[in-house]
Scaffold this motif. Structure first.
Motif, PDB file in Angstrom:
ATOM      1  N   ILE A  83       0.745  -0.749   0.069  1.00  0.00           N
ATOM      2  CA  ILE A  83       0.184  -0.313   0.483  1.00  0.00           C
ATOM      3  C   ILE A  83       1.173   0.656  -0.210  1.00  0.00           C
ATOM      4  O   ILE A  83       2.065   0.552   1.135  1.00  0.00           O
ATOM      5  CB  ILE A  83      -1.024   0.000   0.654  1.00  0.00           C
ATOM      6  N   GLY A  88      -3.248   5.180   1.506  1.00  0.00           N
ATOM      7  CA  GLY A  88      -3.355   4.496   0.117  1.00  0.00           C
ATOM      8  C   GLY A  88      -3.272   5.149  -0.886  1.00  0.00           C
ATOM      9  O   GLY A  88      -4.192   6.280  -0.976  1.00  0.00           O
ATOM     10  N   ALA A 138      -6.245  -3.193  -6.374  1.00  0.00           N
ATOM     11  CA  ALA A 138      -5.263  -3.717  -5.229  1.00  0.00           C
ATOM     12  C   ALA A 138      -4.336  -5.246  -5.589  1.00  0.00           C
ATOM     13  O   ALA A 138      -5.791  -6.181  -5.998  1.00  0.00           O
ATOM     14  CB  ALA A 138      -5.913  -3.055  -3.790  1.00  0.00           C
ATOM     15  N   GLU A 216       1.932  -1.916  -5.791  1.00  0.00           N
ATOM     16  CA  GLU A 216       0.764  -2.484  -5.424  1.00  0.00           C
ATOM     17  C   GLU A 216      -0.285  -2.428  -5.741  1.00  0.00           C
ATOM     18  O   GLU A 216      -1.531  -2.881  -5.303  1.00  0.00           O
ATOM     19  CB  GLU A 216       0.515  -0.967  -4.223  1.00  0.00           C
TER      20      GLU A 216
END
Length: 566
Positions: A83, A88, A138, A216
């Motif tokens: 992250i 984030g 993600a 990420e």
């Protein structure tokens, strides 16, 4: 039907509503605060409407990966190794079917709060654009908000092969993900395993992404086999296509009016051609904006992909930044529209967004008033939309390191942070600008003047005529520092003159004889000019303005919009 010029205002609710004044480097949500959907009150929305804003682009709405979760609400903590920043990246989506819990007053009612915001924006007479992130998601993606009947991304993937048309991801069979050593050293108490490794979001088909990669995120598979010379496998339709259609229909049903499509050029144009056509069968009003940086792809993403608008970053934005800095002559602006070959009305113009450095930062111009003529050019050149970024009109500087983000002149999208100049306008929820300085009040009014002028018929509906070629040998016109053009419709004719110099300019602006033919203005005739953004009235004969030019003065770092009739 009357055409409306879109005036878009981009904001991150996480930043917009944060009232905390004192920030802690790499601070947590509790330490640095976080804006909420509720901060966009009726009063705030009324102020946007009075500015002439037609669309609010809400960035970071869809749930993305975050370090500090909400375990009491069944939202686990995220893994710091994968992250970027404590808050984030808004572009590392964790659940396509949910909104970010950070933005809610009541985490369990976060979708209700978002729907209430949509209703408030619509009631204020504006529309809503949100980000659609199609190329990557993600690494710890998991949707707990999707309908139970739907399979999650990758749930049915065959991980033994690098590519399958029906896989959602690309794999490196037999290889475990090896994160950069810099990350493992920084977060030595944390581990993360991924076997087999998935390809990384920025088209990195390797198990060892670098710290400068989008490590990420995971690249999504749209049926392009990169192991076989980019072979396209689109029949039957790849599973990712179907999943994405369902996701966008979900948000359309919520009342979203359009989508800014992140890194659209990294997703095959055939997907967009299919998707946008499918969605417009039931929602023909939808607006699609593509983040595309390669001019060679513009025509295909507009004509085939059916996008309404594309980023005009590598053309007009880059050129205007060069002109502001004194690194390029104003004549280079003409090359921007010439190279577009008639696609101008499809280009989204801007001078700031979340990716670019703040105009008021020391990396660009420092003095935000210097960008006023550039914003006027961006807004008035053609019929396409223009965009402002939250804080631009107050001279936000993006100063200082935040945590993940360094001191680079950008407002961090990765950290819990604030907008100190914007907070002065917000003024503890009054949204009256009570804490702004005189210079900031001046700057904001200049931006309001520009956005309101976008409603003028010649600007919203009319055509464009560049007069720079007529003035290239005009000794009473500084083509290095001044850019001039005409906008005209059936009901209105305007001439726009923008001065990029630090000194006021007394000049003679010539209008070509060819322009009179194009605008169907008889010769000889007497023309009457009235400034729309200043006190200036002038009369001149057609032959005089062709040969000698209209004598005007444009203040330093400013512009004039002159309506004329005959």
């Amino acid at each position: 039907m009357e055409q409306q010029k879109l005036v878009i205002y981009q904001l991150l609710p996480r930043l917009f509503g944060n009232e905390k004044a004192h920030m802690t480097f790499n601070g947590s949500r509790g330490e640095n605060g976080c804006g909420k959907f509720s901060a966009l009150t009726d009063k705030a929305l009324q102020e946007f409407k009075k500015m002439g804003i037609t669309h609010l682009w809400l960035t970071g709405v869809i749930e993305h990966a975050v370090v500090e979760g909400y375990p009491a609400h069944a939202i686990p903590h995220g893994n710091e190794l994968i992250i970027k920043g404590k808050a984030g990246s808004p572009y590392a989506i964790k659940d396509y079917y949910d909104v970010h819990p950070d933005l809610a007053e009541d985490v369990d009612n976060r979708m209700d709060e978002f729907e209430s915001l949509l209703a408030r924006i619509h009631a204020a007479g504006m529309k809503v654009i949100i980000d659609f992130v199609p190329n990557h998601l993600a690494r710890q993606y998991h949707s707990d908000a999707k309908p139970d009947a739907l399979e999650d991304f990758g749930e049915q993937d065959d991980t033994s092969v690098s590519f399958s048309q029906q896989n959602n991801f690309y794999y490196l069979p037999g290889q475990a993900l090896e994160l950069p050593s810099e990350l493992k050293s920084k977060f030595s108490k944390v581990s993360y395993s991924e076997m087999p490794a998935k390809a990384t979001g920025n088209d990195r088909f390797t198990a060892t992404p670098s710290v400068t990669d989008w490590y990420e995120t995971v690249k999504l598979n749209y049926g392009v086999d990169y192991t076989a010379g980019n072979k396209k496998c689109f029949s039957p339709l790849p599973d990712t296509w179907l999943k994405m259609k369902h996701i966008l229909n979900y948000w359309v049903a919520k009342g979203v009016d359009g989508f800014r499509c992140d890194m659209a050029e990294m997703v095959p144009v055939q997907f967009w051609e299919w998707l946008i056509a499918e969605l417009r069968q039931t929602a023909p009003w939808l607006i699609f904006i593509a983040e595309v940086y390669n001019p060679k792809l513009y025509k295909s993403y507009i004509l085939q992909g059916q996008f309404d608008y594309l980023y005009d970053k590598v053309g007009l934005y880059d050129t205007l930044i060069g002109v502001i800095k004194g690194e390029q002559p104003a004549t280079n602006i003409s090359k921007c529209w010439q190279q577009l070959e008639g696609l101008d009305r499809h280009m989204l113009r801007f001078m700031e967004n979340h990716d670019e450095q703040r105009l008021a930062s020391r990396f660009v111009v420092g003095e935000p008033k210097r960008a006023i003529p550039a914003m006027a050019v961006a807004a008035f050149m053609h019929q396409g939309p223009v965009m402002l970024y939250n804080g631009q009109e107050f001279g936000e500087k993006g100063e200082g390191p935040c945590g993940f983000s360094g001191d680079d002149g950008r407002t961090s999208i990765f950290d819990y942070w604030h907008l100190p100049e914007h907070q002065k306008w917000m003024n503890n929820g009054l949204f009256d600008g009570g804490l702004l300085s005189d210079d900031q009040q001046y700057l904001r009014q200049k931006y309001i003047d520009i956005t309101l002028l976008c409603a003028q018929p010649a600007i919203s509906q009319g055509l464009f005529y560049d007069v720079m070629w007529q003035n290239k040998d005009n000794v009473l016109f500084d083509s290095q520092k001044v850019y001039a053009f005409i906008r005209y419709s059936d009901t209105q004719q305007l001439i726009v003159v923008c001065n990029f110099d630090s000194l006021s300019k007394q000049m003679n602006v010539q209008v070509p004889a060819h322009a009179f033919e194009t605008l169907n203005i008889p010769r000889p005739s007497r023309l009457h000019f009235t400034a729309l953004n200043a006190v200036l009235v002038s009369d001149i004969g057609s032959e005089e303005i062709i040969n000698q030019g209209l004598n005007i003065r444009v203040p330093a770092w400013d512009y004039l919009v002159l309506a004329f009739s005959y």
